[in-house]
Design a protein around this motif. Structure first.
Motif, PDB file in Angstrom:
ATOM      1  N   PHE A 258       0.857  -1.190   0.000  1.00 54.96           N
ATOM      2  CA  PHE A 258       0.000   0.000   0.000  1.00 54.96           C
ATOM      3  C   PHE A 258       0.888   1.233   0.000  1.00 54.96           C
ATOM      4  O   PHE A 258       1.921   1.253   0.673  1.00 54.96           O
ATOM      5  N   VAL A 259       0.490   2.254  -0.741  1.00 53.55           N
ATOM      6  CA  VAL A 259       1.237   3.517  -0.733  1.00 53.55           C
ATOM      7  C   VAL A 259       0.316   4.611  -0.211  1.00 53.55           C
ATOM      8  O   VAL A 259      -0.833   4.723  -0.660  1.00 53.55           O
ATOM      9  N   ILE A 260       0.795   5.382   0.743  1.00 49.70           N
ATOM     10  CA  ILE A 260       0.045   6.556   1.192  1.00 49.70           C
ATOM     11  C   ILE A 260       0.795   7.783   0.702  1.00 49.70           C
ATOM     12  O   ILE A 260       1.973   7.980   1.027  1.00 49.70           O
ATOM     13  N   GLU A 261       0.120   8.581  -0.117  1.00 55.00           N
ATOM     14  CA  GLU A 261       0.747   9.810  -0.621  1.00 55.00           C
ATOM     15  C   GLU A 261       0.530  10.906   0.414  1.00 55.00           C
ATOM     16  O   GLU A 261      -0.589  11.128   0.864  1.00 55.00           O
ATOM     17  N   ASN A 262       1.604  11.593   0.777  1.00 56.45           N
ATOM     18  CA  ASN A 262       1.507  12.647   1.795  1.00 56.45           C
ATOM     19  C   ASN A 262       1.936  13.996   1.202  1.00 56.45           C
ATOM     20  O   ASN A 262       2.930  14.579   1.614  1.00 56.45           O
ATOM     21  N   ASN A 263       1.164  14.430   0.211  1.00 58.05           N
ATOM     22  CA  ASN A 263       1.486  15.702  -0.440  1.00 58.05           C
ATOM     23  C   ASN A 263       0.455  16.795  -0.126  1.00 58.05           C
ATOM     24  O   ASN A 263       0.461  17.854  -0.742  1.00 58.05           O
TER      25      ASN A 263
END
Ligand code: ATP
Length: 216
Positions: free
Chosen positions: A184-189
């Protein structure tokens, strides 16, 4: 890892420097899950474990510790992350001292939680891929942020210059490579509120996961 009815699902949280791992780990803990930080454990071992301290002094000298026994972090950082040509080798040496007891701690904790019948444990660790620990995890979450955000956030948090942060980022495995290894990837932008919302959506998926070996 054995699959049985007492299997504790072991979920890693990792990502590059300043990606937001600790913030994600905190949101998960705030949602009532058990979260262990290997980075905290590593720091603790460096000041509490005499065996580890002795080995660090043997390699880096007594200057690594201040008279009150606390870690001389600026000195150690300059040895392992500095511009010196030996930095890379020094980092490897430090890791070879600290990683084994951290890994032992992780294994013991998972065993303890498994025996206690805990369904999930999240382990925040900067070193999952670099230390080749993937096998010990059922699923791995990679937290990812664009470099400009990581640089800005780390500079603000630590006072390091943007150049210093960039240098450390360059020493790490690339973002793409990390994301390629993730479940899983969580984007934190975005904002921290947006991050909390992404993490909550992921928690809702994870709650229904089984160990990969027995998934349909
Ligand atoms: P490190 O590699 O240094 O351990 P990390 O990956 O654990 O960093 P955090 O400590 O979670 O990253 O985040 C770095 C800094 O950025 C912290 O001060 C955190 O509060 C802040 N931060 C994280 N996410 C966001 C966001 N979405 N918006 C604004 N600030 C953020």
């Amino acid at each position: 890892m054995e699959t049985n009815k007492n299997h504790t699902l072991v979920i890693g949280i990792t990502g590059g420097i300043g990606s937001g791992k600790t913030t994600v780990a905190k949101i998960i803990a705030d949602n009532g899950f058990i979260v262990i930080s290997t980075d905290d454990k590593a720091k603790e071992l460096m000041t509490d474990n005499l065996e580890v301290m002795k080995k660090i002094i043997e390699v880096f000298g007594g200057e690594v510790y201040l008279p009150d026994g606390s870690l001389n972090s600026p000195f150690l950082s300059s040895m392992v992350f500095g511009t010196d040509k030996n930095s890379k080798r020094n980092l490897e040496k430090l890791n070879s001292i600290v990683h084994p007891p951290v890994i032992d701690f992780m294994i013991e904790e998972v065993k303890r939680l498994e025996e206690a019948g805990e369904p999930f444990v999240f382990i925040e660790s900067a070193l999952i891929f670099e230390a080749g620990l993937e096998e010990g995890f059922d699923y791995i979450i990679v937290v990812d942020a664009d470099e400009e955000y990581s640089v800005e956030r780390v500079s603000e948090k630590t006072g390091m210059s943007p150049e210093e942060v960039r240098m450390r980022i360059e020493m790490q495995m690339s973002r793409d490579e990390k994301k390629g290894l993730a479940d899983f990837v969580i984007e934190n932008n975005g904002t921290e509120v947006e991050l909390a919302s992404s993490v909550k959506s992921l928690i809702n998926i994870i709650k229904y996961l089984k160990p990969p070996e027995i998934s349909e």
